[in-house]
Every structure is written in C-alpha cells, then in structure tokens.
Scaffold this motif. Sequence first.
Motif, mmCIF file in Angstrom:
data_model
loop_
_atom_site.group_PDB
_atom_site.id
_atom_site.type_symbol
_atom_site.label_atom_id
_atom_site.label_comp_id
_atom_site.label_asym_id
_atom_site.label_seq_id
_atom_site.Cartn_x
_atom_site.Cartn_y
_atom_site.Cartn_z
ATOM 1 N N TRP A 16 -5.637 0.378 -11.654
ATOM 2 C CA TRP A 16 -5.106 -0.896 -12.145
ATOM 3 C C TRP A 16 -4.499 -0.788 -13.542
ATOM 4 N N ARG A 100 -3.570 4.450 7.837
ATOM 5 C CA ARG A 100 -2.350 3.830 7.319
ATOM 6 C C ARG A 100 -1.435 4.873 6.679
ATOM 7 N N LYS A 198 3.096 2.477 0.621
ATOM 8 C CA LYS A 198 3.056 1.604 1.784
ATOM 9 C C LYS A 198 1.639 1.420 2.312
ATOM 10 N N LEU A 200 -1.252 1.968 0.302
ATOM 11 C CA LEU A 200 -2.159 1.517 -0.764
ATOM 12 C C LEU A 200 -1.410 0.674 -1.788
ATOM 13 N N GLY A 201 -0.520 -0.168 -1.309
ATOM 14 C CA GLY A 201 0.281 -0.979 -2.221
ATOM 15 C C GLY A 201 -0.499 -1.989 -3.015
ATOM 16 N N PHE A 202 -1.746 -2.262 -2.628
ATOM 17 C CA PHE A 202 -2.555 -3.217 -3.390
ATOM 18 C C PHE A 202 -3.047 -2.626 -4.706
ATOM 19 N N ILE A 203 -2.901 -1.306 -4.877
ATOM 20 C CA ILE A 203 -3.269 -0.656 -6.137
ATOM 21 C C ILE A 203 -2.012 -0.525 -6.993
ATOM 22 N N PRO A 204 -1.978 -1.105 -8.177
ATOM 23 C CA PRO A 204 -0.741 -1.087 -8.983
ATOM 24 C C PRO A 204 -0.163 0.302 -9.211
ATOM 25 N N ARG A 207 1.544 1.228 -6.053
ATOM 26 C CA ARG A 207 2.658 0.332 -5.724
ATOM 27 C C ARG A 207 3.884 0.615 -6.582
ATOM 28 N N HIS A 208 3.682 0.900 -7.870
ATOM 29 C CA HIS A 208 4.809 1.126 -8.780
ATOM 30 C C HIS A 208 5.313 2.566 -8.759
#
Length: 314
Positions: A16, A100, A198, A200-204, A207-208
């Motif tokens: 995060w 996933r 795609k 683990l996009g919930f982890i910033p 995602r970035h």
Amino acid sequence: MILATALLLGAVVVGWWGPRVIGGLGPTTAIVCWPAAMAGITVSALAGVLLLVLPGHGPAGAITHVLHHCVSTVGHTNLPELDPAVAALSLAVAATVLVRIAASAARTARRQDAMRRPHLTALRILRPASNGTIPTLWIDHERPMAYSLGGRDRLIVATRSLVDRLSPEQLRAVLAHERAHLRGHHHQLVAVADTIAKALGFIPLMRHAPGVLRLQVELAADRAAVQECGLDAVRSALLALTAQPSPPGALAMASGDIAVRLRNLGRTAAGPRALRRVVAGFMAVLAVALPAIAAFVLLSAVSVLACPLLPSAG
C-alpha cells in the motif's frame, strides 16, 4: 501465528505504501526496484501462508523465541482453535490468487502470440535487412511509426514513411530506441506487470506497476538512444513523431508521456555505469527485503508492547 501475521502485514504495508517510496527513483533503479518489491510482497505473503499451514507453524516458534520470549506469550499458543480456520482461509486466498495469475498470464500469452504471428509471417516472406541480430520489418503505411515486439522472435516494425519524414540521424535514433527496449527485455517486464496487476489490482503497488514501468522503460530507452545517437537526434525524433496506437504488447517510440520524456532527456545518470549497476542491484535487494523488514519492525513492536518494561520484583 504471530510471525506469519507479521509477514502478511509486512506485505500489506509495502503493497500500500511502497509506491510512495519507489515512485521517485530514476529509470534504471525503478525498473529493477519495482518488480523486486512485487516479488518481495509475493514471497512474504507466501511465507506467511506456509507458516500458518505447516504443522507447528514450521520454524516460526524458534524465530519468535529468538526475537523475544514474550512474542510466544501472545502468539498462537493462546488461541490454538484459530489456527485451522486461519490456515484454511489463507490457503483458499492463495489458491485463488494463483489461479487468477495463471489465467491472466495465459490470456496475455495468447493475445501476444496472435498479434505477433502476422508480423513474423510477413518478415519471413519479405526477408528485410537485419539490424544486427534484431530484424527490422519495413511496411508500407502513411503514418510514420516504429514499434518493437519482444519475446523469442523479437523484431522491430517500422513504416517506410519514416524515411521520408525523418532525417537519417532521427531515424537512427528511433531504431536505437527500439533496440534498447529489446535488449533490456522491457516487453517481458511490462507483460509480467500487466499479468500481476490484473490478478492483484487491489494492491496499489501491483495496480500502478504497468503504468509506471511503461514510462520508466521509455525513459531508459531514450537514455540509451541518447548515448548512441546524441541528444538532439532523440529530441527531434520525439517531436517529429506523434503518438500513435500500437499493437497490444508492443512498445513504440511515440508512446508514453512525451512531455515527461522530453524533460528527462537532458538528465544524465550520475556516476560510472558500473557504479550505477551496483547501486541499482543494492536497491533491488533492499526492495525485495522491504516486506520482511516491515515484518521484523512489526514483530519487534509487538514484542516490546507485550512485555513489561521492567521485570517484576520477586
């Protein structure tokens, strides 16, 4: 259970807040540190899950005892009935994540193969002149474009209108830029980041990663082209080419944030190349270890808070 929890929390902390720490690094360091941090998070999370699942939590008890005997007091021995439930939940989450990632990787591979196949077919038919060990496929198109395709059958694709639009120095800079992508394995790096994002996009941090790495590999390729062709040639080539859509999985000269790239062209890396590589390697190791370091800090904090500051008298 306390050590496993600390490792999982360490992964969460880096996942995060890691982008704030790594985001300001230079291209070379960011390209190695961002994937290293992603790997560190994955290893830390998997280690936490394994410690929860293994009988007796594996070496967790011995490690926590070395750190502080009070950790075991607040550890899993007080709440043994939670162990099976937490272990089962952790296994389910880990299995879901792995499925996933595997599914995303398979889709990415199929899409890139379908996109690369017609280019390779045309390459074999036309037999264009090779640029060193990297072949260049010249196609007829009114738009001046150049992009590269990575993988086992790597190649550069360029339109013949580039020859009419650019000077020889600018054209050489464009091709040098694309060769830098291929030699640096930038396509594979971005593809892996896309796959993990795609899943683990919930982890910033995850995602970035694709957007950050796409810009950083463009900056790194620009720097390599400047070293080979000169600053003026690369700058004028960037200004002459307008942003054009490129095939999925390709990296194009006229992609990314052109304004940011133009601002960074004049910034040369400090120090000799060997020293920069040593620094980048050290930073990568540190990035991998960040979740474990965060876990150690959390574990130490629990140890201090769980124990009385002074031993009881008597």
